[in-house]
Design an enzyme around this catalytic site. Structure first.
Site, mmCIF file in Angstrom:
data_model
loop_
_atom_site.group_PDB
_atom_site.id
_atom_site.type_symbol
_atom_site.label_atom_id
_atom_site.label_comp_id
_atom_site.label_asym_id
_atom_site.label_seq_id
_atom_site.Cartn_x
_atom_site.Cartn_y
_atom_site.Cartn_z
ATOM 1 N N ALA A 1 5.647 -3.259 7.766
ATOM 2 C CA ALA A 1 4.704 -2.310 6.913
ATOM 3 C C ALA A 1 3.165 -2.319 8.067
ATOM 4 O O ALA A 1 2.272 -3.774 7.537
ATOM 5 C CB ALA A 1 4.184 -2.178 5.727
ATOM 6 N N GLU B 1 13.291 -5.546 6.948
ATOM 7 C CA GLU B 1 13.984 -4.605 6.094
ATOM 8 C C GLU B 1 14.556 -3.152 5.892
ATOM 9 O O GLU B 1 16.285 -2.876 6.330
ATOM 10 C CB GLU B 1 13.524 -3.683 4.870
ATOM 11 C CG GLU B 1 13.424 -5.624 4.047
ATOM 12 C CD GLU B 1 11.601 -5.336 3.216
ATOM 13 O OE1 GLU B 1 10.306 -4.566 3.414
ATOM 14 O OE2 GLU B 1 11.842 -5.785 1.853
#
Ligand code: DAK
Length: 264
Positions: free
Chosen positions: A72, A118
């Site tokens: 992120a 992820e």
């Protein structure tokens, strides 16, 4: 469903419709394809369109440059607070990105860290090139994984190994990931996309409905007891006897010809 003739393309995400699959390339190489909220929302949009597109049987996702994704975007998160997240639920767009009915194949080279790891783990098939580094280094930022890292990594490689990587933030190689069962195919450097495309082209030859139900059945195994899973699989299996493609597949086999599926 319908065929989507032209997809939106974005500066941070290239979207190309190929023969039977959709190719998504994260395109923020200067920041190692850090997943900004905007990029995640673009991926989610493309995935949603792929799900609705008759001509697309799977999605291949990869990164441009020297990383799949380093996670992120830390710049996006720097000034957020508990209240701002709770109030605006910015991260809900990650759920949209990860909920796709069609199979997703990740072609991973370089780094797959944090949210990048992820995203790769949420794919149904994970192709990685030797030398790729995986990891959940969020602990170094005094946070923890938030898009399934604690759950998916533990299920894939076991609780004790996952705990080691998540608590220390240490990275692990693609070869280690392969030996621990996280990676579907380990390929030489530079070959991840070629292998992912090979797999997508194979899937493109199948009947879409059996592809969708196969994915659903395998995913159900992660959430159910064996007895529930076997029952669910049996129901899906029986339901496929209502399709024209099932008839065609068996007839073609018995007449020693290639099946011609109509996705009906
Ligand atoms: N965010 C923003 N920029 C990043 C970045 C990131 N995650 N990773 C790298 N960059 C930028 C660097 O700042 C640098 O930018 P400039 O300085 O050139 O402007 C550029 O990319 C190149 O990086 P480096 O100079 O650091 O390159 P190196 O080869 O030296 O190192 C590295 C590569 C991958 C080891 C290093 O960049 C690194 O450690 N990156 C950070 C990895 C990381 O900590 N990832 C975890 C982020 S937290 C959730 C969903 C998701 C998440 C949480 C919740 N919900 C649904 C609730 C996810 C959280 C995370 O992923």
């Amino acid at each position: 469903m319908r065929a989507i003739m032209s997809y939106n393309s974005y500066e941070d995400l290239t979207v190309e419709k190929k023969n039977g699959y959709l190719l998504l390339k994260l395109n923020r190489p200067d920041v190692l394809n850090a997943l900004s909220f905007q990029l995640v929302s673009h991926i989610a949009e493309a995935m949603k369109e792929a799900d609705a597109d008759d001509d697309v049987k799977s999605v291949v996702i990869t990164g441009n440059g020297r990383a799949f994704s380093a996670g992120a975007d830390i710049r996006d998160m720097e000034n957020r607070s508990f209240i701002s997240f709770e109030h605006r639920d910015d991260f809900s767009v990650w759920d949209d990105m990860l909920e796709v009915r069609k199979p997703v194949i990740a072609a991973v080279e370089g780094y797959a860290l944090g949210g990048g790891c992820e995203l790769a783990m949420s794919a149904d098939i994970l192709v990685a090139a030797e030398g790729t580094k995986f990891g959940q280094p969020e602990i170094n930022l005094a946070i923890i994984p938030g898009a399934g890292g604690t759950q998916r990594l533990s299920r894939a490689i076991g609780r004790h190994r996952a705990m080691r990587y998540i608590l220390t933030g240490e990275l692990f190689t693609a070869a280690e990931a392969f030996s621990m069962g996280l990676v579907s195919s380990l390929v030489p450097p530079g070959q991840a996309l070629t292998e992912a495309i090979r797999i997508a082209e194979k899937i493109a030859e199948k009947s879409l409905i059996s592809v969708l139900l196969a994915k659903e059945a395998v995913n159900f195994s992660q959430e159910s007891t064996l007895t529930q899973g076997l029952k669910f699989e049996r129901q899906l299996f029986y339901s496929l006897f209502s399709t024209a493609d099932r008839k065609e597949g068996m007839e073609a086999f018995l007449h020693k010809r290639k099946p011609s599926f109509s996705d009906s």
